[in-house]
Motif scaffolding. Sequence first.
Motif, PDB file in Angstrom:
ATOM      1  N   ASP A   1      50.223  48.609  42.086  1.00  0.00           N
ATOM      2  CA  ASP A   1      49.439  49.160  43.187  1.00  0.00           C
ATOM      3  C   ASP A   1      48.158  48.359  43.362  1.00  0.00           C
ATOM      4  O   ASP A   1      47.943  47.344  42.692  1.00  0.00           O
ATOM      5  N   ALA A   2      47.297  48.815  44.254  1.00  0.00           N
ATOM      6  CA  ALA A   2      46.067  48.067  44.554  1.00  0.00           C
ATOM      7  C   ALA A   2      45.163  47.945  43.332  1.00  0.00           C
ATOM      8  O   ALA A   2      44.509  46.916  43.134  1.00  0.00           O
ATOM      9  N   THR A   3      45.123  48.986  42.508  1.00  0.00           N
ATOM     10  CA  THR A   3      44.289  48.928  41.311  1.00  0.00           C
ATOM     11  C   THR A   3      44.789  47.858  40.349  1.00  0.00           C
ATOM     12  O   THR A   3      44.000  47.120  39.748  1.00  0.00           O
ATOM     13  N   ALA A   4      46.096  47.739  40.228  1.00  0.00           N
ATOM     14  CA  ALA A   4      46.673  46.708  39.356  1.00  0.00           C
ATOM     15  C   ALA A   4      46.374  45.312  39.894  1.00  0.00           C
ATOM     16  O   ALA A   4      46.116  44.377  39.124  1.00  0.00           O
ATOM     17  N   LEU A   5      46.395  45.156  41.214  1.00  0.00           N
ATOM     18  CA  LEU A   5      46.074  43.857  41.820  1.00  0.00           C
ATOM     19  C   LEU A   5      44.616  43.496  41.544  1.00  0.00           C
ATOM     20  O   LEU A   5      44.292  42.345  41.231  1.00  0.00           O
ATOM     21  N   LEU A   6      43.726  44.478  41.668  1.00  0.00           N
ATOM     22  CA  LEU A   6      42.319  44.234  41.376  1.00  0.00           C
ATOM     23  C   LEU A   6      42.134  43.893  39.902  1.00  0.00           C
ATOM     24  O   LEU A   6      41.338  43.010  39.549  1.00  0.00           O
ATOM     25  N   ALA A   7      42.866  44.575  39.042  1.00  0.00           N
ATOM     26  CA  ALA A   7      42.784  44.276  37.604  1.00  0.00           C
ATOM     27  C   ALA A   7      43.213  42.841  37.323  1.00  0.00           C
ATOM     28  O   ALA A   7      42.614  42.149  36.494  1.00  0.00           O
ATOM     29  N   MET A   8      44.244  42.379  38.030  1.00  0.00           N
ATOM     30  CA  MET A   8      44.695  41.000  37.863  1.00  0.00           C
ATOM     31  C   MET A   8      43.586  40.017  38.237  1.00  0.00           C
ATOM     32  O   MET A   8      43.325  39.039  37.524  1.00  0.00           O
ATOM     33  N   LEU A   9      42.901  40.301  39.360  1.00  0.00           N
ATOM     34  CA  LEU A   9      41.799  39.445  39.797  1.00  0.00           C
ATOM     35  C   LEU A   9      40.647  39.483  38.796  1.00  0.00           C
ATOM     36  O   LEU A   9      40.099  38.438  38.414  1.00  0.00           O
ATOM     37  N   LEU A  10      40.275  40.675  38.353  1.00  0.00           N
ATOM     38  CA  LEU A  10      39.167  40.811  37.408  1.00  0.00           C
ATOM     39  C   LEU A  10      39.489  40.132  36.076  1.00  0.00           C
ATOM     40  O   LEU A  10      38.608  39.556  35.426  1.00  0.00           O
ATOM     41  N   GLY A  11      40.756  40.199  35.676  1.00  0.00           N
ATOM     42  CA  GLY A  11      41.159  39.532  34.445  1.00  0.00           C
ATOM     43  C   GLY A  11      40.944  38.033  34.535  1.00  0.00           C
ATOM     44  O   GLY A  11      40.465  37.397  33.582  1.00  0.00           O
ATOM     45  N   ARG A  12      41.252  37.462  35.687  1.00  0.00           N
ATOM     46  CA  ARG A  12      41.046  36.019  35.867  1.00  0.00           C
ATOM     47  C   ARG A  12      39.558  35.686  35.901  1.00  0.00           C
ATOM     48  O   ARG A  12      39.123  34.695  35.306  1.00  0.00           O
ATOM     49  N   VAL A  13      38.788  36.527  36.595  1.00  0.00           N
ATOM     50  CA  VAL A  13      37.336  36.307  36.636  1.00  0.00           C
ATOM     51  C   VAL A  13      36.752  36.374  35.222  1.00  0.00           C
ATOM     52  O   VAL A  13      35.941  35.527  34.828  1.00  0.00           O
ATOM     53  N   LYS A  14      37.184  37.361  34.476  1.00  0.00           N
ATOM     54  CA  LYS A  14      36.674  37.532  33.111  1.00  0.00           C
ATOM     55  C   LYS A  14      37.001  36.316  32.249  1.00  0.00           C
ATOM     56  O   LYS A  14      36.137  35.806  31.517  1.00  0.00           O
ATOM     57  N   TYR A  68      38.565  48.797  33.331  1.00  0.00           N
ATOM     58  CA  TYR A  68      39.073  49.279  32.043  1.00  0.00           C
ATOM     59  C   TYR A  68      40.351  48.540  31.664  1.00  0.00           C
ATOM     60  O   TYR A  68      40.572  48.217  30.487  1.00  0.00           O
ATOM     61  N   ALA A  69      41.192  48.250  32.654  1.00  0.00           N
ATOM     62  CA  ALA A  69      42.490  47.628  32.392  1.00  0.00           C
ATOM     63  C   ALA A  69      42.367  46.213  31.846  1.00  0.00           C
ATOM     64  O   ALA A  69      43.298  45.711  31.215  1.00  0.00           O
ATOM     65  N   VAL A  70      41.227  45.556  32.077  1.00  0.00           N
ATOM     66  CA  VAL A  70      41.038  44.199  31.556  1.00  0.00           C
ATOM     67  C   VAL A  70      39.999  44.183  30.430  1.00  0.00           C
ATOM     68  O   VAL A  70      39.426  43.152  30.112  1.00  0.00           O
ATOM     69  N   LYS A  71      39.760  45.361  29.838  1.00  0.00           N
ATOM     70  CA  LYS A  71      38.892  45.507  28.674  1.00  0.00           C
ATOM     71  C   LYS A  71      37.459  45.061  28.948  1.00  0.00           C
ATOM     72  O   LYS A  71      36.836  44.396  28.110  1.00  0.00           O
ATOM     73  N   VAL A  72      36.953  45.399  30.131  1.00  0.00           N
ATOM     74  CA  VAL A  72      35.529  45.214  30.405  1.00  0.00           C
ATOM     75  C   VAL A  72      34.817  46.450  29.901  1.00  0.00           C
ATOM     76  O   VAL A  72      34.968  47.533  30.459  1.00  0.00           O
TER      77      VAL A  72
END
Length: 462
Positions: A1-14, A68-72
């Motif tokens: 879903d959209a939250t998972a897509l955002l998590a994917m982006l944030l994971g790359r940024v992190k 939270y999904a990318v451990k921030v």
Amino acid sequence: DATALLAMLLGRVKRNVLATIQRRTGGSSSTDDNNNNNNNNNEELEFVFAIPSNYPQVTRQAVMDAAYAVKVNKSRVVEGSRCLAAVYQRKFYDGCDVENNNNNGDGGETKKKKKIVLVVEMGHARSSVSILQCGGNNDNGGGGDESKASTTEESKQEASKQDKKEETTSIVQVLSTVSSSTLGAAMIDIALFHHFQSNHPSLSHTTLAPKSRPAQRLMEGCRKLKHILSMLPEGSVTVETIGKNDTDVSLSGNRELLKQLCQETVVNKLKSMIAEAIDEAGGIDVLGDIESVEITGGGTRIPMIQDAIRHAIGKNDGFVLSKSLDDTSLAFGASLIPVDPSATDGEVTAEQQEKRAQLLKNEMAMMDRDVQMVKKDEIRNQIESHILELRSARHSTHGSLLPSSDEFASYLDDNDDWLFSDECENATVEQMEEKWTQIQGKTREFCADYLAATQADAERKE
């Protein structure tokens, strides 16, 4: 879903941030040391999300779930208008207020004249309008988001002793903010698209499917024409193979046409947003004159938009719109917003916690899959480069030593075809490594003389 897509982006940024920190601090090249450094740096990372004021609570919660999904471990959400106000205060407001003497000789208090700033942001898909107040006595009726400046009697006396220089901290307040998730520069592209679709002789014969390639090319042509009309009074763009019998189509227009097409859908809506922001800040009678207007975002580069902003606040065409807030201002402002100890994101329910746990599990699995895909791509590139090198080696100094048999040619063709087969696409990293080892062994078997000659050349050069 959209939250998972955002998590994917944030994971790359992190990951990019951690890699930058490691590079800047001269981190160790050891894998174990790198992991330890990343874990330590991860504890210090803080993500601040600057969002429009009209984002509902469910959207804000989704942003926190993605973090939270990318451990921030540290993350918070702030409104974009507060970020812009923080930047304006840091970079452009010197804290010097103009004194407005209204005591008429009766010993009344000297008030400081406030400066009102209108900030208009228009991006591709959304817009926001904010009213900022700089300085003054903070007696405005608007609902500012920043904490109001306090001036004690002691500081007044001290300021009087030092030629009445201001000793207190001047604050840039947000008096009001109005946001739209539907008004953006893309609306202009759509208006041009429908205009040419209906009226251009080469396009009116058919209706282009929204996601078809001709429709996408037409939309891109409209976007280019919009950019041209932002710089020139008129212009034209050629779009290839979208007309009758795949002919090229020329799109022509001027600023007057653009204004006619966008008067209701863009111009009037933006004026309404500005009027609403002024009303929420207390009205023009309370605010007084709007002395400065800051514009940011690609949409505000369009002359039609700039004219609409001036007319909405009763300014003439010669009124200068400032462009001091660039594309980095929102991020910079987010870094300036202090942590509010009293602010909470609300209690996380058991259902939300379960969703977060599932998001974290899925994201970790996808991150592992990403690593595997990168490794596969590296091996695939090695195999492809190897085959291309062998093909081109035929024309090199020792090319005559390569086998001329059909078996060798078939060997190269078969491996080339395998790279684009379903077997290669579905292969694991281990299978790819095994295939690469087999190819290298077969090459040594086929090309022993050629490889020996090239090796001897390399040794002589050394």
